[in-house]
Structure formats: structure tokens, C-alpha cells
Design an enzyme around this catalytic site. Structure first.
Site, short mmCIF file in Angstrom:
data_model
loop_
_atom_site.label_atom_id
_atom_site.label_comp_id
_atom_site.label_asym_id
_atom_site.label_seq_id
_atom_site.Cartn_x
_atom_site.Cartn_y
_atom_site.Cartn_z
CE LYS A 123 -88.37 68.65 52.75
NZ LYS A 123 -87.97 67.88 51.57
CD GLN B 109 -87.95 68.72 48.02
OE1 GLN B 109 -87.37 68.93 49.07
NE2 GLN B 109 -89.07 68.02 47.96
CG ASP C 263 -84.31 63.19 52.06
OD1 ASP C 263 -85.00 63.42 53.07
OD2 ASP C 263 -84.55 63.69 50.95
#
Ligand code: NAD
Length: 290
Positions: free
Chosen positions: A51, A95, A118
Site C-alpha cells: 500500500k 491494518q 477502508d
């Protein structure tokens, strides 16, 4: 036919870099993404690295904030607060998974929904489910882009999704069964308690597998001409590789490929699309008024 996620990603990244130029000019700085990583789970390390690399390649400022595996919730909340209040930060990503002693939901809810790239806060899940998404979680977003870009039409299709996670299965259910332009499918969401999975998969025009278990779907479970999207990532030992392992999906590719009209490989299918759509979400976050 093989669906080349890398190739589709390249095209989208090119489009994003045009947008990025304008956004950076307006903001007077590049868009930015802060990723919080707790502990050093090796799969998470790999994803986070990919990422950050993608950010740097296209001109997003990617920052990795690491915490020890034993960190207390309060320290993480404080960091999230700091990022929420920093107007130079556009996107915040925690994460997952976080270590079991932490309350994942509580931490996610602490993220400002306008920076939740997200798409996992309750507010953003609600917006998605009511048909007006703000941030679509990157993997389902990438899968919808695959359908759009290769001309797979969804209205009326019978879809089976295997796996009901908040990050893949559930949002995808909502998107594919929703009223959007290329959606309106009839979707069945299968999971670990589904009995006779094959009964469902054999009926499906499109099968999406997001379980994390190698070979959970093979050719005998697939209708001739079905479209197969393999989200799973599994490590299997491979002594010929420097790392000692290689990645495979959830689908037994060899047998499924004989039946499928389209199929995504692992690696090189859904994975690159996920990273690309995360970049798109960061750009969208940077364009929002905060
Ligand atoms: P998860 O790990 O949270 O949950 C797995 C799901 O599979 C659950 O809903 C469970 O009910 C279901 N399941 C488990 N065993 C089953 C069985 N025998 N039959 C039917 N269903 C079963 O799911 P996740 O976070 O969505 O991850 C799934 C896989 O996708 C993992 O391998 C993960 O690494 C991968 N993944 C890949 C990407 C990508 O970009 N390619 C992104 C996200 C997740």
C-alpha cells in the site's frame, strides 16, 4: 479467459494520476494516507508495504505508523485522534487484523468517517447499504470495477458469494444486489455454516470466493461458463522460492479454469485491484470538504 487485474489496475492508476494532479494543486500538498500497523504479522507487513509503495508511486504521501503488539487501546485511540484532527491527513487505515486483546470495532469507530478510506465505520457501512456509498471497501470496489471494465453485466445474474466478512462478502452483497447501474443481481451469501455449498455454486453465473482456505471451490462445483472471482490469499510452502512460500487463492485454479468463462488468478487478480481502489478512496477523501 484470464482476468488480468494488473492490467486493469494500470489503466485506473493512470486515470487517478490525472485526478491527483488537480487535487494536489487545489490542496497545495499531495493527498495523504496514514496506515496504523499493530504488531508484525507477516501477511499484514506485506500488505502494508504494498500500500505504501503504491502511494509513493502515484504521488500520495503514505505514512506507516507502527505500534508494538502489546500496545494498549488508549495509545491507539490517541493516535487516531491526532490523525483525525490533523487537516493534512486525508485517509486513515487501521491494518486488520489487530491483536485479539484489542477491540477492533471500537478502534474502527474511532476513525473520522470522512477519513475512513477502508469504509468500515458504522456510518460508512450504513451509507453503502442504503445505496449512497461514501467509501466502498477497496476489495469489493475493485471487483465491481473488474465487472465494469471487462463488460460483465450484473442485472439478473445469479451470484454466490462465499465468505461474509465486513471487508469483502457483506459490502459486495450490498453492491451486487443493490440498484446501481451495473448491479441488480440475485445474490446468495454463503459462509461456514452453509450446508451443501455445491448446491448453491452449481446454480451461479458468478461465484466470488473470499474465505482464506485453499481449494474450497473446484471445477466440479462450477457451472459451465461461470465467472469466478478468487479473493483468497493463502501461503503454501515452496522451497524453490526465496521466501520459502508462494501465494495461492481459494479456488483450485486448474479444474475451475476448465469450466469458467472468466477467472481471476492469484496473484495478479483481485489483489492489485484492491490496492488501486484504496488509492482511489484516498483521492476521494482528499477531495471531500473536512
Ligand atoms: P474472514 O477471514 O474475515 O472470514 C472468512 C469467511 O469465510 C467467513 O465469513 C466464514 O464464514 C467463511 N468460511 C470459512 N470457512 C468456510 C467454509 N468451509 N465454507 C464456506 N465459508 C467459509 O474473511 P476476509 O477477511 O474476507 O478474507 C478472506 C480471504 O480473502 C483471506 O484469504 C484474505 O487474505 C483474502 N483477502 C484478499 C484481499 C485481496 O485484496 N486479494 C482482500 C481482503 C481479503
Amino acid at each position: 479467459m484470464l482476468i488480468d487485474g494488473k492490467e486493469i489496475s494500470k489503466k485506473i492508476l493512470k486515470e487517478i494520476s490525472n485526478d491527483l494532479y488537480k487535487i494536489s494543486k487545489n490542496l497545495g500538498r499531495p493527498p495523504s494516507l496514514s496506515i496504523i500497523l499493530v504488531g508484525n504479522n507477516s501477511a499484514s507487513e506485506t500488505y502494508v508495504k504494498a500500500k505504501i509503495k503504491a502511494c509513493n508511486q502515484i504521488g500520495i504521501k503514505g505514512e506507516l505508523i507502527r505500534f508494538d503488539v502489546n500496545v494498549q487501546s488508549k495509545a491507539l485511540m490517541d493516535e487516531i485522534d491526532k490523525l483525525n484532527n490533523n487537516s493534512d491527513i486525508d485517509g486513515i487505515l487501521l491494518q486488520l487484523p489487530v491483536p485479539k486483546n484489542l477491540n477492533e470495532r471500537e478502534l474502527i469507530e474511532h476513525i473520522n468517517p470522512l477519513k475512513d478510506v477502508d469504509g468500515l465505520t458504522a456510518e460508512n457501512i450504513g451509507l453503502l447499504n442504503s445505496g449512497s456509498p461514501r467509501f466502498i471497501p477497496a476489495t469489493p470496489y475493485g471487483i465491481m470495477e473488474i465487472f465494469n471494465r471487462i463488460g460483465i453485466t450484473l442485472p439478473g445474474k445469479k451470484v454466490v458469494i462465499i465468505g461474509r466478512s465486513n471487508i469483502v462478502g457483506r459490502p459486495l452483497f450490498s453492491l451486487m444486489s443493490g440498484k446501481g447501474e451495473n448491479s441488480n443481481s440475485t445474490v446468495t451469501l454463503c459462509h461456514r455454516y452453509t450446508k451443501n455449498l455445491t448446491e448453491f455454486t452449481l446454480q451461479a453465473d458468478i461465484i466470488i470466493v473470499a474465505v482464506g482456505s485453499a481449494n474450497i471451490l473446484d471445477g466440479s462445483m462450477v457451472k459451465e461458463g461461470a465467472i469466478i472471482i478468487d479473493v483468497g490469499i493463502n501461503r503454501v510452502e515452496d522451497k524453490s522460492k526465496k521466501s520459502g512460500y508462494r501465494l495461492i487463492g481459494d479456488v483450485d485454479f486448474k479444474t475451475a479454469n476448465k469450466k469458467a468463462s472468466y477467472i481471476t488468478p492469484v496473484p495478479g487478480g483481485v489483489g492489485p485491484m484492491t490496492i488501486t481502489m484504496l488509492m482511489k478512496n484516498v483521492c476521494n477523501a482528499a477531495s471531500e470538504v473536512k
